[in-house]
Scaffold this motif. Sequence first.
Motif, PDB file in Angstrom:
ATOM      1  N   HIS A 103       0.838  -1.189   0.000  1.00  0.00           N
ATOM      2  CA  HIS A 103       0.000   0.000   0.000  1.00  0.00           C
ATOM      3  C   HIS A 103       0.879   1.247   0.000  1.00  0.00           C
ATOM      4  O   HIS A 103       1.809   1.386   0.805  1.00  0.00           O
ATOM      5  CB  HIS A 103      -0.891  -0.003   1.247  1.00  0.00           C
ATOM      6  CG  HIS A 103      -1.946   1.057   1.250  1.00  0.00           C
ATOM      7  ND1 HIS A 103      -1.673   2.403   1.352  1.00  0.00           N
ATOM      8  CD2 HIS A 103      -3.307   0.964   1.175  1.00  0.00           C
ATOM      9  CE1 HIS A 103      -2.791   3.092   1.344  1.00  0.00           C
ATOM     10  NE2 HIS A 103      -3.806   2.244   1.233  1.00  0.00           N
ATOM     11  N   SER A 104       0.631   2.134  -0.952  1.00  0.00           N
ATOM     12  CA  SER A 104       1.353   3.410  -1.080  1.00  0.00           C
ATOM     13  C   SER A 104       2.856   3.250  -1.310  1.00  0.00           C
ATOM     14  O   SER A 104       3.627   4.199  -1.116  1.00  0.00           O
ATOM     15  CB  SER A 104       1.122   4.285   0.167  1.00  0.00           C
ATOM     16  OG  SER A 104      -0.260   4.542   0.360  1.00  0.00           O
ATOM     17  N   ASN A 155      -2.806  -0.642  -3.291  1.00  0.00           N
ATOM     18  CA  ASN A 155      -3.673   0.528  -3.265  1.00  0.00           C
ATOM     19  C   ASN A 155      -2.828   1.793  -3.138  1.00  0.00           C
ATOM     20  O   ASN A 155      -2.019   1.948  -2.227  1.00  0.00           O
ATOM     21  CB  ASN A 155      -4.630   0.416  -2.065  1.00  0.00           C
ATOM     22  CG  ASN A 155      -5.672   1.515  -2.051  1.00  0.00           C
ATOM     23  OD1 ASN A 155      -5.360   2.685  -2.235  1.00  0.00           O
ATOM     24  ND2 ASN A 155      -6.913   1.143  -1.823  1.00  0.00           N
ATOM     25  N   GLY A 156      -3.006   2.714  -4.092  1.00  0.00           N
ATOM     26  CA  GLY A 156      -2.290   3.977  -4.049  1.00  0.00           C
ATOM     27  C   GLY A 156      -0.808   3.900  -4.341  1.00  0.00           C
ATOM     28  O   GLY A 156      -0.084   4.885  -4.153  1.00  0.00           O
ATOM     29  N   ASN A 213       2.783   3.712  -6.441  1.00  0.00           N
ATOM     30  CA  ASN A 213       3.334   4.359  -7.628  1.00  0.00           C
ATOM     31  C   ASN A 213       4.104   3.332  -8.447  1.00  0.00           C
ATOM     32  O   ASN A 213       5.187   2.905  -8.060  1.00  0.00           O
ATOM     33  CB  ASN A 213       4.260   5.511  -7.230  1.00  0.00           C
ATOM     34  CG  ASN A 213       4.872   6.209  -8.445  1.00  0.00           C
ATOM     35  OD1 ASN A 213       4.476   5.966  -9.584  1.00  0.00           O
ATOM     36  ND2 ASN A 213       5.838   7.075  -8.206  1.00  0.00           N
ATOM     37  N   ASN A 262      -6.635   3.148  -7.340  1.00  0.00           N
ATOM     38  CA  ASN A 262      -5.974   4.452  -7.235  1.00  0.00           C
ATOM     39  C   ASN A 262      -4.451   4.394  -7.405  1.00  0.00           C
ATOM     40  O   ASN A 262      -3.744   5.334  -7.037  1.00  0.00           O
ATOM     41  CB  ASN A 262      -6.315   5.122  -5.894  1.00  0.00           C
ATOM     42  CG  ASN A 262      -7.802   5.343  -5.738  1.00  0.00           C
ATOM     43  OD1 ASN A 262      -8.449   5.944  -6.593  1.00  0.00           O
ATOM     44  ND2 ASN A 262      -8.379   4.836  -4.649  1.00  0.00           N
TER      45      ASN A 262
END
Length: 242
Positions: free
Chosen positions: A48-49, A68-69, A71, A89
């Motif tokens: 995540h992230s 999720n989220g 890059n 996202n």
Amino acid sequence: MSINARLRDADLRNAKLKNAHLSSTDLHSTDFGHADLNGANLSYANLHSADLNTTNLSDTDLSYVNLNGANLSNADLSGTDLSYSDLSNADLSNADLSNANLSSANLLGANLGKADLSGAHLSTASLNNANLISVNLSSADLANANLIGADLSYANFIGANLSNANLSNADLSYAGLSSANLSNANLGYANLGNANLNYAYLGNADLHDADLNGVKGVVPGQFTDDQLSSMRLSPPIAEPEE
């Protein structure tokens, strides 16, 4: 290399982790920028992230992963298994996802602008409201995928399988759909303005209130009378000369 630990917020930029075993590892917000994770096993990991910008993830196992989220812009994900992963996202712009397995993946609201998804498997994937502008989906499998409200303008769908896909309210303007299979697809209220439908198959597709103004490659007999009466098409299809 086998790692099963908590590595939240770790700095692993430029790390050499080829064939590493990171399954079920907590990698929340970890920075993998420019790292080499070719052939690694990250199934069920928490990313995540995480920052995976320009990371080599080719042929990696990322199934059931929380991204999720994350890059993933400019990342190499060719041949990677992302099935059942959460990529909602996430930023996948300009990523190489050719021949990747994204079946049943969650890509809700993800940014895939200009990504290469040629030959990718996206059956039953959720891409609602995702950004797929100028994406390459040639020969991709999107059967039963959900693309409600997705921006697919200027996308390349040549030879893609979109059978039973839900494309309602999607933007397909200027998309290349030559030889694509859109049988039983839901295209209600979709924008197909100036799209290329040369040899596209639309058997039993729902086109109610779809905008096909300026569409290219359409020939007489490509649409049923019911389809023609329910959509917006200008100019009308020219009948063949006798």
